[in-house]
Design an enzyme around this catalytic site. Structure first.
Site, PDB file in Angstrom:
ATOM      1  N   LYS A   1       4.402 -17.022  26.135  1.00  0.00           N
ATOM      2  CA  LYS A   1       3.779 -15.832  26.747  1.00  0.00           C
ATOM      3  C   LYS A   1       3.042 -14.995  25.698  1.00  0.00           C
ATOM      4  CE  LYS A   1       5.889 -11.665  28.450  1.00  0.00           C
ATOM      5  NZ  LYS A   1       6.842 -11.066  29.376  1.00  0.00           N
TER       6      LYS A   1
ATOM      7  N   GLN B   1      12.060  -0.107  24.994  1.00  0.00           N
ATOM      8  CA  GLN B   1      11.617   0.538  23.735  1.00  0.00           C
ATOM      9  C   GLN B   1      12.875   0.649  22.854  1.00  0.00           C
ATOM     10  OE1 GLN B   1       8.400   1.543  22.971  1.00  0.00           O
ATOM     11  NE2 GLN B   1       8.848   2.511  21.023  1.00  0.00           N
TER      12      GLN B   1
ATOM     13  N   ASP C   1      14.081 -14.003  34.995  1.00  0.00           N
ATOM     14  CA  ASP C   1      13.714 -13.024  33.962  1.00  0.00           C
ATOM     15  C   ASP C   1      14.700 -11.859  34.019  1.00  0.00           C
ATOM     16  OD1 ASP C   1      12.251 -11.945  31.902  1.00  0.00           O
ATOM     17  OD2 ASP C   1      10.376 -11.771  33.028  1.00  0.00           O
TER      18      ASP C   1
ATOM     19  N   ASP D   1      13.243  26.057  42.197  1.00  0.00           N
ATOM     20  CA  ASP D   1      12.399  25.742  41.041  1.00  0.00           C
ATOM     21  C   ASP D   1      12.438  24.253  40.679  1.00  0.00           C
ATOM     22  OD1 ASP D   1      14.922  25.464  40.057  1.00  0.00           O
ATOM     23  OD2 ASP D   1      14.731  26.948  38.448  1.00  0.00           O
ATOM     24  N   GLY D   2      13.145  23.439  41.474  1.00  0.00           N
ATOM     25  CA  GLY D   2      13.159  21.995  41.229  1.00  0.00           C
ATOM     26  C   GLY D   2      14.365  21.512  40.446  1.00  0.00           C
TER      27      GLY D   2
ATOM     28  N   ARG E   1       1.338 -11.218  25.712  1.00  0.00           N
ATOM     29  CA  ARG E   1       1.084 -10.023  26.531  1.00  0.00           C
ATOM     30  C   ARG E   1      -0.287  -9.457  26.176  1.00  0.00           C
ATOM     31  NH1 ARG E   1       2.980  -7.009  30.286  1.00  0.00           N
ATOM     32  NH2 ARG E   1       5.056  -7.906  30.543  1.00  0.00           N
TER      33      ARG E   1
HETATM   34  C1  R5P Z   1       9.531  -8.561  28.973  1.00  0.00           C
HETATM   35  O1  R5P Z   1       9.645  -9.182  27.931  1.00  0.00           O
HETATM   36  C2  R5P Z   1      10.535  -8.678  30.081  1.00  0.00           C
HETATM   37  O2  R5P Z   1      11.463  -9.676  29.849  1.00  0.00           O
HETATM   38  C3  R5P Z   1       9.851  -8.936  31.406  1.00  0.00           C
HETATM   39  O3  R5P Z   1       9.214 -10.207  31.355  1.00  0.00           O
HETATM   40  C4  R5P Z   1       8.818  -7.892  31.698  1.00  0.00           C
HETATM   41  O4  R5P Z   1       9.368  -6.608  31.571  1.00  0.00           O
HETATM   42  C5  R5P Z   1       8.265  -8.059  33.097  1.00  0.00           C
HETATM   43  O5  R5P Z   1       7.294  -7.085  33.309  1.00  0.00           O
HETATM   44  P1  R5P Z   1       6.156  -7.309  34.376  1.00  0.00           P
HETATM   45  O6  R5P Z   1       6.831  -7.610  35.697  1.00  0.00           O
HETATM   46  O7  R5P Z   1       5.416  -6.004  34.405  1.00  0.00           O
HETATM   47  O8  R5P Z   1       5.299  -8.429  33.901  1.00  0.00           O
END
Ligand code: R5P
Length: 292
Positions: free
Chosen positions: A185, A93, A214, A35-36, A187
């Site tokens: 930046k 989140q 990053d 069943d997974g 988004r």
């Molecule tokens: C966001 O603030 C994080 O520090 C990364 O810059 C972000 O998660 C990168 O996501 P993606 O590669 O989809 O641009």
């Protein structure tokens, strides 16, 4: 001390066991029921032993495997269990942005800590997630590991793709003794961003080797835009680096088209894990684990 590596973190777990003086290392037997549902079994006798469980939670399946591993280790009689979640899924989140949303990283923190004496993770998106734990929790940093690696490479200038990552890049730049700056930046959506150079730049990168660092590369949207912008403005060579490389869909190819090199740590299995955080996690476990 024993080390158990979940399927999302086998290589890193083995490296951690070596760093801990060749501590006994094992991986669980895993299978799926018709069943997974997931079945797992861990070997070894943990009676009155400390056990380190290493499992990144990139997917919901990884998280479930971690919870089952924790229970199995406890059932095996472990004295204490130290849970290492190198990549802590849902950490972005870490707050409620809109009414009706969960604080996902808090929900996960509360479940993971239920069967843990200590939780260790690496380079969280923000410090908020550590605050969601009620048990001892610690964040190892990938910065010393990157400093060890980048010392052997030409790095003239370091760049954070956004203000949120500025402190991380500043700390790395200070160790390497190099200038740094953060891009502005905005988004647009989960895959697209707009980036621009800061008004008061104060750092020249024309004709230089630039490293963009990053915490996470997910779709690659951010790092690709950053590399393009820096290239258009005269950077001679671009290295991209991140702690957690998710590299979704064609992210690798898109990054390779604009950057000379891609570095990630071994918090996730991907094709770019050239930097190991095992020594840093092991030292933290020795320091904090022994202290409890
Ligand atoms: C966001 O603030 C994080 O520090 C990364 O810059 C972000 O998660 C990168 O996501 P993606 O590669 O989809 O641009």
């Amino acid at each position: 001390m024993h080390v158990i590596g979940g399927s999302a973190s086998t290589d890193l777990a083995e490296r951690i066991s070596r760093e801990l003086g060749n501590a006994p290392f094992g991986v669980p037997f895993l299978k799926r029921f018709p069943d997974g549902e997931l079945y797992l079994r861990v070997g070894g006798n943990f009676q009155n032993e400390d056990v380190v469980i290493v499992q990144s939670t990139r997917t919901d399946e990884d998280l479930l495997e971690l919870l089952l591993l924790q229970d199995a280790v406890r059932e095996g009689g472990a004295r204490r269990s130290f849970v290492v979640v190198p990549y802590f899924g849902y950490a972005r989140q870490d707050r409620r942005f809109f009414p009706g949303e969960p604080i996902s990283s808090r929900a996960l923190a509360r479940h993971v800590e239920l069967d843990a004496d200590m939780v260790v993770t690496v380079d969280l998106h923000s410090p908020l997630t550590l605050g969601h734990f009620r048990k001892p929790s610690f964040e190892a940093s990938a910065i010393p590991a990157f400093a060890r690696q980048l010392r052997q490479r030409p790095v003239d200038v370091l760049v954070s793709p956004d203000k949120g990552g500025a402190d991380r890049v500043r700390r790395l730049a200070e160790i390497l003794g190099r200038p740094w700056f953060a891009l502005e930046k905005k988004r647009i959506d989960s895959e697209h961003v707009e980036l621009r150079l800061p008004d008061a730049l104060g750092v020249s990168f024309t004709g230089k080797h630039v490293t963009i660092f990053d915490d996470v590369i997910s779709t690659g949207g951010t790092i690709v835009e950053a590399a393009r912008l820096l290239r258009q403005n005269g950077a001679a060579a671009i290295t991209t680096a991140c702690t957690h490389g998710l590299f979704l869909r064609d992210a690798f190819e898109r990054i390779k088209a604009v950057a000379d090199d891609i570095y990630a740590t071994d918090t996730l299995h991907n094709g770019a894990q050239k930097v190991s955080v095992a020594p840093d996690i092991a030292r933290l476990l020795e320091k904090e684990g022994a202290a409890r």
